[in-house]
Enzyme design. Structure first.
Site, PDB file in Angstrom:
ATOM      1  N   ASP A   4       1.438  -1.188   0.221  1.00 44.67           N
ATOM      2  CA  ASP A   4       0.202  -0.172   0.240  1.00 44.67           C
ATOM      3  C   ASP A   4       0.801   1.444  -0.061  1.00 44.67           C
ATOM      4  O   ASP A   4       2.286   1.451  -0.065  1.00 44.67           O
ATOM      5  CB  ASP A   4      -0.814   0.027   1.223  1.00 44.67           C
TER       6      ASP A   4
HETATM    7  C1  NOJ Z   1      -3.905   3.934  -0.333  1.00 42.50           C
HETATM    8  C2  NOJ Z   1      -4.538   3.315  -0.398  1.00 42.50           C
HETATM    9  O1  NOJ Z   1      -5.511   2.313   1.288  1.00 42.50           O
HETATM   10  C3  NOJ Z   1      -5.264   2.407  -1.275  1.00 42.50           C
HETATM   11  O2  NOJ Z   1      -6.703   1.911  -1.344  1.00 42.50           O
HETATM   12  C4  NOJ Z   1      -4.950   3.115  -2.459  1.00 42.50           C
HETATM   13  O3  NOJ Z   1      -5.654   1.781  -3.588  1.00 42.50           O
HETATM   14  C5  NOJ Z   1      -3.938   3.523  -2.507  1.00 42.50           C
HETATM   15  N1  NOJ Z   1      -3.376   4.750  -1.326  1.00 42.50           N
HETATM   16  C6  NOJ Z   1      -3.667   4.072  -3.560  1.00 42.50           C
HETATM   17  O4  NOJ Z   1      -3.604   5.614  -3.942  1.00 42.50           O
END
Ligand code: NOJ
Length: 774
Positions: A301
């Site tokens: 993430d």
């Molecule tokens: C953080 C989020 O937790 C995740 O779900 C997302 O896909 C990413 N950022 C990318 O934007």
């Protein structure tokens, strides 16, 4: 060093491949073919890998964001650095770059400058539509209609691919049971089975049957794992669960996603029992890639590799990179830890070349599957970007999905459906003519103010003799985010003080036959970083509600929200409540379809609504405890001031007609562990309108080697039943529905007594039982 020298051998062995380069580009056609497709793919992947230098291999594991649209704290890496890395072929993927022109331009940097010209894969958060916006995932899940959920994902994929992208970071399949958690809006709610089947439907919708088609995209099962169980609903927080909860509640949707062939996984920000999920080897390398035999790639993430330092699990970024690589994380999203440290870690034997090669191969594999090696610009078609995005046809499907996602919570005096030639109607509330809120959070390229508002939907539906009185009444928030601004940098403010619009709203309510009060949440009240302790009506909405209710009891609340709310006062007083979530581009029209009876509502709640926020986390499939509720004792596992149960339970939703259940029958009452039982039930539409019903089957394993929930959803069927008609609905109970992750740390069916219920919600009363013998 020694290991890198060894790399030369395979390179030499495969040097003949270099001859087949055409203008230096690796091409599908140039790689030796074998009869078996998978073997052929592996062969291609190996061939490319053999040509790669270490910096290029590490590069494949690096993902950067286009800095102008960051979805998290931005990294310290500057644009020039990114550009240089792209030119050297040291980047594998970009996120947050949108439009064919920008994607083509970025891909060109790699294709025209790098040595091996390995194409980038472009990812984006397409969570509920690309430009044609569908209901938020939680809302869409309320349809319990797997066909339309799949269709909505496939339209999103078509628009995304037509805009040059190949990868979405969806679906989120985190089981989530705490309404305070802002990200509940992104998943299918509180139940494991519902998250499983809906997750698979979304994956099939995004990916279709063939990833190389230009109307399909790679999906991403996220967040692996446990993110939905953050302590007290606080985003990014600690998760303290045992193995039983992990395996029986949280992991099944992920296992099903892996089995369904989801192309990628994303790990999670949270820790579980002291281990950050991003650094969890047992989950990622051993279980997902090992036991489950999944061969896609895991992306971290946003910054989650680096965040292991703040967790207190890694002493610095180098250590974090080491932990992540050992744990099986293939791609580093925005931590810049892999690019900085993998080479040294390899030299120091802290990670192995086998691990690195495996990660690279996983990334290359997907690029081959998408057809990017055949044509890196394959998804870049300016004409399609115009002709296939936000079309009339897509909007019509969005309207269909939206109307099927609406849940009728209350219709006590049968105000609904309304007549289209109703004399007068007051449309009141801060969200009544809001053309932006219905798009919800994570709206991808959904354009500001582009949704059909409730007021517009009502105007489109009623006769030209109907008088419509519109009043906003109050503002929901003090505006802080300007259109196009990064919402993560602006907290929402609800301290509105202006009550001057309430009297006009009251006057409008007095004049009208029926009042529609459109209240709930701001679009950005749910989503990432949007946890809340107050899940009631914020701002001055309660004041508006009570003032309007005082003068006109013919009141319908149209709720817009991304989480279960505390609506107790309204539920006890207001005769009609329609749960409309954030329904997307066609919101107002879909709501009007239900309000005026063109569509008979069929949605069912994928989450329990509480009487009070203090009940959270609240879910139907709790454990019985040693002290279940007894009317004769106060010493039970509940509260003294609030019921233990939900205000509106999981699976609940009314229709304009009424369904009666009878004759629950089993073809046998005893089976062996691998046996099957045929179940049938009769469902009769006793009302005067045709309607769809979601027939739900729940099971309870009465005694287990580990305690089992009081009830678990194990199957459902959504079916149309005509007025006066009786339908027999059939299910088959099999070992897959009976098994659980037992004390032996394996999935098995334990012999003993089982209860079965069938009905229209999780309170289903029609019950019988059966025995599973040794
Ligand atoms: C953080 C989020 O937790 C995740 O779900 C997302 O896909 C990413 N950022 C990318 O934007």
């Amino acid at each position: 060093m020694k290991k890198r020298t060894l790399l030369i051998i395979p390179i030499l062995l495969l040097a003949f491949l270099l001859y087949s380069f055409e203008k230096g580009r690796i091409d599908n056609k140039n790689v030796i073919s074998t009869p078996n497709l998978d073997e052929q793919l592996e062969h291609k992947v190996d061939s490319v890998l053999a040509l790669m230098h270490l910096n290029e291999k590490i590069g494949q594991l690096v993902q950067y964001s286009g800095s102008w649209n960051a979805t998290g704290p931005s990294s310290s890496i500057g644009d020039q650095h990114k550009l240089d890395k792209l030119k050297r072929g040291e980047v594998g993927s970009m996120l947050n770059i949108t439009s064919v022109a920008s994607i083509r331009e970025t891909q060109k940097i790699v294709m025209e400058n790098s040595r091996l010209k390995i194409p980038l894969i472009f990812g984006y958060d397409v969570i509920h539509g690309y430009k044609t916006i569908f209901p938020i995932p939680l809302g869409e899940s309320a349809s319990w209609d797997l066909d339309i959920i799949k269709q909505s994902a496939s339209i999103a994929a078509k628009e995304t691919a037509a805009s040059g992208l190949q990868w979405t970071f969806a679906p989120m399949i985190d089981v989530s049971r705490d309404a305070r958690w802002g990200r509940m809006m992104e998943g299918a709610g509180e139940d494991t089975y519902l998250n499983t089947v809906i997750g698979v439907a979304r994956i099939q919708g995004f990916q279709g049957n063939d990833l190389s088609e230009t109307n399909t995209i790679a999906a991403c099962a996220k967040h692996f794992a446990g993110y939905g169980f953050a302590e007290a609903g606080r985003d990014y927080n600690t998760v303290n669960i045992g193995e039983n909860e992990l395996h029986n509640t949280i992991l099944p949707p992920f296992k099903a996603a892996a089995k369904a062939g989801v192309a990628t996984f994303m790990n999670a920000f949270n820790e579980i029992d002291g281990i950050p999920s991003t650094g969890n080897k047992v989950l990622q390398r051993d279980l997902l890639k090992g036991d489950w035999g999944w061969n896609g790639f895991i992306v971290s993430d946003w910054g989650s590799i680096g965040e292991m330092i703040a967790h207190g699990y890694a002493k610095d970024k180098k250590h974090a990179a080491q932990i992540a690589m050992n744990a099986g994380v293939d791609m580093d999203m925005e931590s810049n830890a892999y690019e900085a440290h993998l080479e040294t870690l390899l030299d120091e034997n802290k990670i192995s070349i086998e691990q690195l090669d495996d990660a690279v191969k996983r990334v290359l594999r997907l690029k081959f599957k998408l057809g990017l090696f055949d044509d890196p610009y394959k998804y870049c078609n300016e004409e399609k970007e115009v002709s296939e995005v936000y079309t009339e046809e897509n909007l019509a499907i969005a309207r269909d999905v939206a109307k099927k996602s609406i849940v009728l919570l209350k219709n006590e005096t049968n105000i609904l459906p309304l007549l289209k030639d109703i004399k007068s109607i007051a449309v009141i509330g801060p969200l009544a003519d809001d053309k932006d809120a219905p798009l919800g959070n994570w709206r991808a390229k959904g354009e500001y103010n582009s949704a059909v508002s409730v007021l517009e939907g009502v105007k489109n539906a009623v006769s030209n003799t109907t008088k419509i009185y519109y009043e906003k009444g109050v503002d929901l928030t003090v505006p802080t985010v300007k259109p196009g601004e990064n919402q993560f940098l602006h907290p929402l403010k609800f301290n509105t003080t202006d009550t001057s619009g309430i009297s006009a709203a009251v006057e409008a309510a007095k004049k009208a036959e029926v009042v529609l009060l459109v209240i709930g949440e701001d679009a950005y009240q749910t989503g990432e970083g949007r946890s809340q302790t107050n899940i009631g009506f914020l701002g001055l909405q309660n004041a508006l509600l009570e003032a309007v209710y005082k003068v006109n009891k013919n009141l319908v609340i149209v709720l817009m929200n991304g989480r279960p709310m505390d609506i107790s006062w309204a539920a006890n007083n207001v005769p009609s409540i329609l749960e409309c979530w954030f329904l997307g581009s066609e919101s107002g029209n879909a709501i009007a379809d239900v309000l005026f009876g063109d569509y008979n509502p069929s949605g069912k709640l994928p989450v329990s609504f509480p009487h009070h926020v203090g009940q959270e986390p609240l879910y139907y499939n709790q454990k019985n405890t040693g002290r279940p509720y007894s009317p004769r004792h106060v010493t039970y596992s509940g509260y003294t001031d609030t019921p233990k149960t939900a205000l509106f339970p999981f699976g609940y939703g009314l229709s304009y007609t009424t369904f009666e259940y009878k004759n629950l029958k089993l073809d046998k009452t005893e089976i062996p562990k691998n046996g099957e039982i045929k179940v049938s039930v009769e469902v009769m539409n006793v009302g005067s309108m045709d309607g769809e019903e979601v027939v739900q089957l729940y099971l309870r394993d009465l005694v287990g080697s580990l305690t089992r929930p009081i009830k678990e959803l194990k199957g459902f069927k959504k079916t149309m039943i005509k007025a006066g008609e009786t339908k027999t609905i059939n299910f088959t109970i099999n070992s897959e529905m009976l098994q659980f992750y037992t004390i032996n740390k394996t999935w098995e069916v334990e012999p003993g007594d089982f209860n079965i219920w069938i009905g229209g919600d999780s309170k289903a009363h029609l019950k019988t039982s059966f025995i599973v013998s040794e």
